[in-house]
Enzyme design. Structure first.
Site, PDB file in Angstrom:
ATOM      1  N   VAL A  15      -3.615   1.498  -4.264  1.00  0.00           N
ATOM      2  CA  VAL A  15      -4.080   2.738  -3.651  1.00  0.00           C
ATOM      3  C   VAL A  15      -5.189   3.285  -4.539  1.00  0.00           C
ATOM      4  CG1 VAL A  15      -1.959   3.317  -2.417  1.00  0.00           C
ATOM      5  CG2 VAL A  15      -2.229   4.043  -4.786  1.00  0.00           C
ATOM      6  N   SER A  16      -6.112   4.022  -3.928  1.00  0.00           N
ATOM      7  CA  SER A  16      -7.278   4.485  -4.672  1.00  0.00           C
ATOM      8  C   SER A  16      -7.009   5.730  -5.502  1.00  0.00           C
ATOM      9  CB  SER A  16      -8.438   4.764  -3.713  1.00  0.00           C
ATOM     10  OG  SER A  16      -8.793   3.572  -3.051  1.00  0.00           O
ATOM     11  N   THR A  17      -6.121   6.590  -5.029  1.00  0.00           N
ATOM     12  CA  THR A  17      -5.845   7.831  -5.755  1.00  0.00           C
ATOM     13  C   THR A  17      -4.346   8.063  -5.823  1.00  0.00           C
ATOM     14  OG1 THR A  17      -5.829   9.238  -3.786  1.00  0.00           O
ATOM     15  CG2 THR A  17      -7.967   8.871  -4.832  1.00  0.00           C
ATOM     16  N   GLN A  20      -2.527   9.125  -2.613  1.00  0.00           N
ATOM     17  CA  GLN A  20      -2.166   8.135  -1.604  1.00  0.00           C
ATOM     18  C   GLN A  20      -0.814   7.529  -1.945  1.00  0.00           C
ATOM     19  OE1 GLN A  20      -5.578   5.535  -1.819  1.00  0.00           O
ATOM     20  NE2 GLN A  20      -6.625   6.618  -0.184  1.00  0.00           N
TER      21      GLN A  20
END
Length: 190
Positions: A15-17, A20
């Site tokens: 996940v990017s952040t 998320q």
């Protein structure tokens, strides 16, 4: 006849952040039969992904790396193909659940190679369009890059200020709105 060890399915999620939630990926990877899932919270553009590095180290011949979607593994198509080739050279398979790609099958390898060919075709088209655009701009007398700060009018004004003896190079440069280095370069070139 010796019995070979069964293949292990190892999952990788990203996940990017931190906002998320990787639960969707974890559920899909577990349902696909992955006995363990490694997760990174990092942008796909970052090269430092400790969980990916760890799972890649643990994969052995006959194992299969499973991801939920292709973009969870690689930064670009070129990076994806490079990773899959590295895995194949070690006897490790690759599977993407969403795109239904499985390099342990002939069809999966074909689909992945088609993706590679399409990606290369797209890069070539982009390169050709860029070159054509630059040529068209040059034909119209346009040049790429940042506009020059030192115009002929500014250079003439700076020279006049320097010849009156009242201004230093720094003062003349400030008066015409350029740095000393820019003025020195322009004086040297003229």
């Amino acid at each position: 006849m010796p019995v070979s060890a069964p293949a292990h399915l190892l999952g990788y999620a990203r996940v990017s952040t931190t906002a998320q939630d990787p639960a969707l990926q974890h559920d899909a990877l577990t349902a696909a039969g992955c006995y363990r899932v490694w997760t990174d919270t990092a942008s796909g553009a970052l090269t430092a992904r400790p969980a990916l590095d760890d799972v890649l180290e643990r994969l052995g011949p006959g194992d299969v790396l499973v991801v939920w979607r292709l973009d969870r593994l690689a930064r670009s198509l070129r990076h994806l193909l490079q990773l899959v080739d590295e895995l194949a050279s070690r006897g490790v398979g690759f599977r993407s659940l969403t795109e239904s790609i499985d390099t342990t099958t002939a069809t999966g390898r074909l689909v992945l190679h088609l993706f590679g060919a399409l990606g290369e075709f797209e890069r070539d088209l982009l390169r050709e369009r860029t070159a054509a655009g630059l040529q068209a701009a040059a034909a119209r007398g346009r040049r790429g890059g940042r506009p020059a700060l030192m115009t002929p009018a500014k250079l003439a004004a700076a020279k006049a200020l320097l010849t009156d003896g009242q201004h230093s190079v720094g003062g003349a440069a400030a008066a015409v709105g350029v740095s000393r280095a820019t003025l020195y370069r322009a004086l040297q070139d003229s």
